[in-house]
Enzyme design. Structure first.
Site, short mmCIF file in Angstrom:
data_model
loop_
_atom_site.label_atom_id
_atom_site.label_comp_id
_atom_site.label_asym_id
_atom_site.label_seq_id
_atom_site.Cartn_x
_atom_site.Cartn_y
_atom_site.Cartn_z
N ASN A 1 0.82 -1.21 0.00
CA ASN A 1 0.00 0.00 0.00
C ASN A 1 0.86 1.27 0.00
O ASN A 1 1.95 1.29 0.58
CB ASN A 1 -0.99 0.00 1.18
CG ASN A 1 -0.44 -0.68 2.41
OD1 ASN A 1 0.38 -1.57 2.34
ND2 ASN A 1 -0.87 -0.21 3.56
N LYS A 21 0.59 6.18 -14.73
CA LYS A 21 -0.39 5.59 -13.82
C LYS A 21 -1.15 6.69 -13.07
O LYS A 21 -2.38 6.67 -12.98
CB LYS A 21 0.32 4.65 -12.83
CG LYS A 21 -0.53 4.14 -11.70
CD LYS A 21 -1.69 3.30 -12.17
CE LYS A 21 -2.76 3.20 -11.10
NZ LYS A 21 -3.94 2.45 -11.50
N CYS A 59 -7.93 4.81 -4.41
CA CYS A 59 -6.87 5.37 -5.24
C CYS A 59 -7.13 6.73 -5.90
O CYS A 59 -6.19 7.51 -6.02
CB CYS A 59 -6.46 4.37 -6.30
SG CYS A 59 -5.69 2.93 -5.55
N GLU A 65 -0.49 -1.08 -12.13
CA GLU A 65 -1.69 -1.88 -12.36
C GLU A 65 -2.88 -0.97 -12.65
O GLU A 65 -3.07 0.03 -11.97
CB GLU A 65 -1.96 -2.76 -11.13
CG GLU A 65 -3.11 -3.72 -11.31
CD GLU A 65 -3.01 -4.47 -12.63
OE1 GLU A 65 -2.03 -5.19 -12.85
OE2 GLU A 65 -3.91 -4.31 -13.47
N PRO A 70 -0.45 4.68 0.83
CA PRO A 70 -1.54 5.63 1.18
C PRO A 70 -1.05 7.08 1.25
O PRO A 70 0.15 7.34 1.24
CB PRO A 70 -1.95 5.15 2.58
CG PRO A 70 -0.72 4.51 3.15
CD PRO A 70 0.00 3.90 1.99
P1 NAD Z 1 -3.83 -3.29 0.18
O1 NAD Z 1 -3.77 -2.41 1.35
O2 NAD Z 1 -5.07 -4.05 -0.11
O3 NAD Z 1 -2.64 -4.39 0.26
C1 NAD Z 1 -1.34 -4.08 0.59
C2 NAD Z 1 -0.75 -5.24 1.38
O4 NAD Z 1 0.65 -5.01 1.54
C3 NAD Z 1 -1.31 -5.40 2.79
O5 NAD Z 1 -1.86 -6.68 2.93
C4 NAD Z 1 -0.10 -5.18 3.71
O6 NAD Z 1 -0.11 -6.02 4.85
C5 NAD Z 1 1.03 -5.55 2.79
N1 NAD Z 1 2.33 -5.00 3.17
C6 NAD Z 1 2.66 -3.69 3.40
N2 NAD Z 1 3.98 -3.57 3.67
C7 NAD Z 1 4.50 -4.82 3.62
C8 NAD Z 1 5.80 -5.34 3.81
N3 NAD Z 1 6.82 -4.56 4.07
N4 NAD Z 1 5.96 -6.69 3.71
C9 NAD Z 1 4.92 -7.49 3.44
N5 NAD Z 1 3.66 -7.05 3.22
C10 NAD Z 1 3.45 -5.72 3.31
O7 NAD Z 1 -3.42 -2.39 -1.06
P2 NAD Z 1 -3.92 -2.53 -2.58
O8 NAD Z 1 -5.29 -1.99 -2.73
O9 NAD Z 1 -3.64 -3.92 -3.05
O10 NAD Z 1 -2.93 -1.51 -3.30
C11 NAD Z 1 -1.57 -1.81 -3.45
C12 NAD Z 1 -0.97 -0.80 -4.42
O11 NAD Z 1 -1.60 -0.95 -5.71
C13 NAD Z 1 -1.19 0.67 -4.03
O12 NAD Z 1 -0.05 1.40 -4.40
C14 NAD Z 1 -2.38 1.08 -4.88
O13 NAD Z 1 -2.36 2.47 -5.17
C15 NAD Z 1 -2.16 0.30 -6.15
N6 NAD Z 1 -3.38 0.00 -6.91
C16 NAD Z 1 -4.53 -0.40 -6.27
C17 NAD Z 1 -5.65 -0.75 -7.02
C18 NAD Z 1 -6.93 -1.18 -6.35
O14 NAD Z 1 -7.91 -1.36 -7.05
N7 NAD Z 1 -6.97 -1.37 -5.06
C19 NAD Z 1 -5.59 -0.72 -8.42
C20 NAD Z 1 -4.40 -0.33 -9.03
C21 NAD Z 1 -3.30 0.01 -8.27
C1 UGA Z 2 -9.81 2.94 -10.47
C2 UGA Z 2 -9.42 2.89 -11.96
O1 UGA Z 2 -10.62 2.70 -12.73
C3 UGA Z 2 -8.45 1.76 -12.23
O2 UGA Z 2 -8.02 1.79 -13.59
C4 UGA Z 2 -7.23 1.91 -11.32
O3 UGA Z 2 -6.34 0.84 -11.50
C5 UGA Z 2 -7.69 1.94 -9.87
O4 UGA Z 2 -8.63 3.04 -9.69
C6 UGA Z 2 -6.58 2.20 -8.91
O5 UGA Z 2 -5.54 2.70 -9.27
O6 UGA Z 2 -6.85 1.88 -7.76
P1 UGA Z 2 -11.47 1.60 -8.91
O7 UGA Z 2 -11.27 2.75 -7.99
O8 UGA Z 2 -11.28 0.24 -8.37
O9 UGA Z 2 -10.50 1.73 -10.17
O10 UGA Z 2 -12.95 1.65 -9.52
P2 UGA Z 2 -13.63 2.60 -10.62
O11 UGA Z 2 -14.49 1.76 -11.47
O12 UGA Z 2 -12.65 3.46 -11.30
O13 UGA Z 2 -14.57 3.51 -9.73
C7 UGA Z 2 -14.05 4.52 -8.87
C8 UGA Z 2 -15.20 5.35 -8.32
O14 UGA Z 2 -15.76 6.16 -9.35
C9 UGA Z 2 -16.36 4.51 -7.76
O15 UGA Z 2 -16.85 5.12 -6.60
C10 UGA Z 2 -17.38 4.58 -8.87
O16 UGA Z 2 -18.69 4.37 -8.42
C11 UGA Z 2 -17.16 5.99 -9.38
N1 UGA Z 2 -17.63 6.21 -10.77
C12 UGA Z 2 -17.09 5.49 -11.79
C13 UGA Z 2 -18.55 7.20 -11.03
O17 UGA Z 2 -19.03 7.88 -10.11
N2 UGA Z 2 -18.93 7.43 -12.32
C14 UGA Z 2 -18.43 6.72 -13.37
O18 UGA Z 2 -18.82 7.00 -14.53
C15 UGA Z 2 -17.48 5.74 -13.09
#
Ligand code: NAD
Ligand code: UGA
Length: 505
Positions: free
Chosen positions: A115, A241, A297, A186, A117
């Protein structure tokens, strides 16, 4: 930021070539992939790699034992359509969830998917990305991998130039290993993660070392058409990204801003969105006005970009992108104020039913969900809020509401939270129901805050009969059939639509 180094990646390479020339060159054969971080990205991404590459051992490592136990149990820690099937199919074969760090050390490719954050303390508080987890991963890798050749893949979303910091840490110790850093952000969205991973618009790989780029590309090319695997330099990949998320969020904020104008002028936001989206240069996706975007995100990454722009003394750029968040907050507040105003300017003691707490449908994730902020506004007005969500647990809802009411949404101050006056307010005014009809019964108003499909299927005639009159329905997702609801007798408010029936008392 972790580092502020202005030399180019190639300069950095040059600085390290002497060390690397001493290394015996080993061919890159990927037999084992590890991922640090078993979260919303690490879990699904690695599971899909495991289903597509049966000959590669895929290790998902996390320091959180509880999370790993859940991944190894019948009830996975996250809900994502299609995920359970593939985990159950590959787990124990070439997909392994573990807290054994040696498995990471033994891998050829190591993804960092921890993560990142928003920082809630110190310099950059409230804006910069907190890179402490990424940094600690780099330090642990440096201290445990003594030799060989490893590809380190930045999967987490990070500020531009983080890869340089990671490289510097990896090369700062005694290790004789060769580390090549790649950026591979991602783009999956929650709720559609598996199909996004199986059929991505693109896979982005940033890096300097051609051989490592080719090795990682070859993994994705098992199922992603070659032309969709894009390669760039490290910094373009990291920045792309952030920009992608900012631009997606910007489209929503644009439509949300226009929705307020629609309500004043008689235009209809869905008609406007349809007409505008028909322009192939604009396209129809991400133009749905709503109660505001949520998720872990969008806000974090916009703030991240804003911080970067400020850091490089580009205040106009920072201000431009910050506007996306301001409109999102405006939309949430506007919605809550509308509810309070329509309910005769007081919701105190009134039962309000909230349908949907997750930040979007098909996920149990509540991070930054608009529901939290709308519920907070109503709770401050002393409403009795009854929440129903098909996937979010009572424990999660109570935790989120206590966090926001105690003003420590980003921190972990659970001891303080449990005993505070605000937590008592939550305990006595927030009710979580497992039955939607029970949550709606006897309510003054229903608020639809997540676009779950099942909300469209309810028997609203039955619901109306059981509600206080006048019965209000505020559709924060524009998913319900307004005409039908008005025929039943509801006073209906939808985002960006004229209030035809709802009388202004
Ligand atoms: P998350 O909080 O769900 O998972 C992160 C995990 O990393 C946790 O389980 C935590 O315990 C673990 N962790 C942290 N530090 C660690 C360490 N030193 N060793 C081992 N484990 C460790 O986070 P996420 O939603 O999977 O997001 C991860 C990254 O991907 C973020 O940078 C986020 O911005 C990016 N991202 C998230 C999404 C999404 O849809 N959630 C989509 C695209 C990109
Ligand atoms: C978003 C991006 O779509 C992903 O490409 C990216 O990888 C990810 O963030 C990330 O970096 O974490 P996510 O947040 O999982 O994905 O979901 P979305 O479908 O993008 O929706 C985000 C928010 O926007 C939700 O609350 C959704 O309800 C809202 N939304 C989406 C709207 O209000 N209007 C829309 O037209 C679309």
């Amino acid at each position: 930021m972790l580092v502020d180094d202005h030399s180019s990646p190639s300069d950095q390479e040059k600085n390290t070539t002497t060390d690397q020339e001493e290394q015996p060159q080993q061919p890159l054969v990927i037999k084992k992939i590890a991922c640090i971080g078993a979260g919303y990205v690490g879990g699904p991404t690695m599971s899909v790699i495991a289903t597509k590459c049966h000959d590669i051992q895929v290790i998902i490592y996390d320091m959180n034992q509880q999370r790993i136990d859940a991944w190894n149990s019948a009830e996975l820690p996250i809900f994502e359509p299609g995920l359970e099937e593939i985990v159950m199919e590959r787990r124990g074969k070439n997909l392994h969830f573990t807290t054994d760090y040696q498995q990471v050390v033994d891998s050829d490719v190591i993804f960092l998917s921890v993560n990142t954050p928003t920082k809630y303390y110190g310099v950059g508080k409230g804006r910069a990305a907190d890179l402490k987890y990424v940094e600690s991963c780099a330090r642990q890798l440096r201290d445990t991998i003594k030799s060989g050749r490893k590809i380190i893949v930045e999967k987490s979303t990070v500020p531009t130039r983080t890869s340089i910091a990671v490289k510097r840490i990896l090369e700062s110790g005694e290790s004789k290993a060769r580390f090549d850093i790649l950026s591979n952000p991602e783009f999956l969205a929650e709720g559609t993660a598996i199909s996004d991973l199986q059929n991505p618009d693109r896979v982005l790989i940033g890096g300097e070392d051609e051989e490592s780029i080719r090795a990682l590309s070859s993994v994705y090319e098992r199922w992603v058409p070659k032309e969709r695997v894009i390669t760039t330099n490290l910094w373009s990949s990291e920045l792309s990204k952030l920009v992608a998320n900012c631009m997606l969020a910007q489209r929503i904020s644009s439509m949300n801003a226009i929705s307020a104008l629609c309500e004043k002028t008689g235009a209809d936001i869905q008609q406007v969105s349809f007409a505008v989206g028909k322009d192939t240069r604009i396209g129809s996706k991400f133009l749905q006005a709503s109660v505001g975007f949520g998720g872990s995100c969008f806000q974090k990454d916009i703030l991240n970009l804003v911080y970067l722009a400020d850091h490089y003394n580009l205040p106009e750029v920072a201000k431009y992108f910050y506007g996306i968040i301001e409109i999102n907050n405006f939309q949430r507040e506007r919605f809550a104020k509308k509810v309070i105003h329509k309910l005769f300017n007081t919701v105190s003691g009134k039962k309000i039913c909230v349908l949907g707490f997750a930040f979007k449908k098909d996920t149990s994730d509540t991070r930054e969900t608009s529901s939290i902020f709308v519920c907070k506004s109503l709770l401050e007005e002393r409403a009795k809020i009854h929440i129903y969500d098909p996937k979010v647990t009572k424990k999660q809802i109570m935790y989120d509401m206590k966090s926001i009411m105690n003003d420590c949404y980003d921190g972990d101050f659970s001891a303080k939270m449990e005993s505070s006056r605000e937590s008592e307010l939550v305990e006595s005014n927030i009710f979580v129901s497992t039955d939607p009809y029970e949550a709606m019964s006897d309510a003054h108003a229903i608020l639809v805050l997540t676009e779950w499909d099942e909300f469209k299927q309810y028997d609203y005639k039955r619901v109306f009969e059981g509600m206080k009159k006048p019965a209000y329905l505020f559709d924060g997702r524009n998913i319900l059939n307004r005409k039908d609801l008005e025929t039943i007798g509801f006073d209906v408010y939808q985002i960006g639509k004229q209030e035809s029936h709802m009388a202004d008392w």
